[in-house]
Design a protein around this motif. Sequence first.
Motif, short mmCIF file in Angstrom:
data_model
loop_
_atom_site.label_atom_id
_atom_site.label_comp_id
_atom_site.label_asym_id
_atom_site.label_seq_id
_atom_site.Cartn_x
_atom_site.Cartn_y
_atom_site.Cartn_z
N GLY A 25 30.04 -13.12 -5.36
CA GLY A 25 28.79 -13.87 -5.46
C GLY A 25 28.99 -15.34 -5.13
O GLY A 25 28.14 -15.96 -4.48
N GLY A 26 30.10 -15.89 -5.58
CA GLY A 26 30.42 -17.28 -5.29
C GLY A 26 30.64 -17.52 -3.81
O GLY A 26 30.22 -18.55 -3.27
N LYS A 27 31.27 -16.56 -3.14
CA LYS A 27 31.48 -16.70 -1.70
C LYS A 27 30.15 -16.72 -0.96
O LYS A 27 29.94 -17.51 -0.05
N LEU A 28 29.24 -15.82 -1.37
CA LEU A 28 27.91 -15.79 -0.76
C LEU A 28 27.16 -17.09 -1.01
O LEU A 28 26.53 -17.65 -0.11
N LYS A 29 27.23 -17.58 -2.24
CA LYS A 29 26.55 -18.82 -2.61
C LYS A 29 27.13 -20.00 -1.82
O LYS A 29 26.38 -20.86 -1.34
N GLU A 30 28.45 -20.03 -1.67
CA GLU A 30 29.08 -21.10 -0.90
C GLU A 30 28.62 -21.07 0.56
O GLU A 30 28.28 -22.10 1.14
N GLU A 31 28.60 -19.88 1.16
CA GLU A 31 28.16 -19.75 2.54
C GLU A 31 26.69 -20.14 2.70
O GLU A 31 26.33 -20.81 3.67
N ALA A 32 25.85 -19.72 1.75
CA ALA A 32 24.43 -20.09 1.81
C ALA A 32 24.28 -21.61 1.73
O ALA A 32 23.49 -22.20 2.47
N GLY A 33 25.01 -22.23 0.83
CA GLY A 33 24.96 -23.68 0.70
C GLY A 33 25.42 -24.37 1.97
O GLY A 33 24.85 -25.38 2.38
N ASP A 34 26.43 -23.81 2.61
CA ASP A 34 26.94 -24.36 3.86
C ASP A 34 25.88 -24.25 4.95
O ASP A 34 25.62 -25.22 5.68
N LEU A 35 25.28 -23.08 5.07
CA LEU A 35 24.26 -22.86 6.10
C LEU A 35 23.03 -23.74 5.88
O LEU A 35 22.42 -24.21 6.84
N LEU A 36 22.66 -23.93 4.62
CA LEU A 36 21.47 -24.72 4.31
C LEU A 36 21.75 -26.22 4.20
O LEU A 36 20.82 -27.01 4.02
N GLY A 37 23.02 -26.58 4.27
CA GLY A 37 23.38 -27.99 4.11
C GLY A 37 23.21 -28.47 2.68
O GLY A 37 22.98 -29.65 2.44
N ASN A 38 23.32 -27.55 1.72
CA ASN A 38 23.14 -27.87 0.31
C ASN A 38 24.51 -27.95 -0.35
O ASN A 38 25.12 -26.93 -0.70
N ASP A 39 25.00 -29.19 -0.51
CA ASP A 39 26.34 -29.39 -1.07
C ASP A 39 26.45 -28.91 -2.51
O ASP A 39 27.50 -28.40 -2.91
N LYS A 40 25.39 -29.08 -3.28
CA LYS A 40 25.43 -28.64 -4.69
C LYS A 40 25.62 -27.12 -4.77
O LYS A 40 26.44 -26.63 -5.54
N MET A 41 24.87 -26.39 -3.97
CA MET A 41 24.99 -24.93 -3.96
C MET A 41 26.38 -24.51 -3.49
O MET A 41 26.98 -23.58 -4.05
N LYS A 42 26.90 -25.21 -2.50
CA LYS A 42 28.24 -24.91 -1.99
C LYS A 42 29.29 -25.11 -3.08
O LYS A 42 30.15 -24.25 -3.28
N ARG A 43 29.21 -26.22 -3.81
CA ARG A 43 30.17 -26.48 -4.90
C ARG A 43 30.03 -25.47 -6.03
O ARG A 43 31.02 -25.04 -6.62
N GLU A 44 28.79 -25.09 -6.34
CA GLU A 44 28.57 -24.07 -7.38
C GLU A 44 29.21 -22.75 -6.96
O GLU A 44 29.79 -22.05 -7.79
N GLY A 45 29.09 -22.41 -5.70
CA GLY A 45 29.71 -21.18 -5.19
C GLY A 45 31.22 -21.23 -5.31
O GLY A 45 31.85 -20.24 -5.69
N GLN A 46 31.79 -22.38 -5.01
CA GLN A 46 33.24 -22.54 -5.13
C GLN A 46 33.67 -22.41 -6.59
O GLN A 46 34.68 -21.77 -6.90
#
Length: 57
Positions: free
Chosen positions: A15-36
């Motif tokens: 789930g974290g990997k998916l969240k990180e990728e979504a954050g990366d695609l959307l340019g959302n750094d907060k979501m990317k860090r949460e995924g990590q």
Amino acid sequence: MANEHQTEGKGKDLGGKLKEEAGDLLGNDKMKREGQADQVEGKVQKGYGDAKEKLKD
């Protein structure tokens, strides 16, 4: 056979990997860090489950 910690940990990691990728695609750094962070939490939980399983043997 996997115990609940191994299963839940793997789920959090994925789930974290998916969240990180979504954050990366959307340019959302907060979501990317949460995924990590979710990935780290999942790996720790799975590691605990692995250790628990090893002690059972």
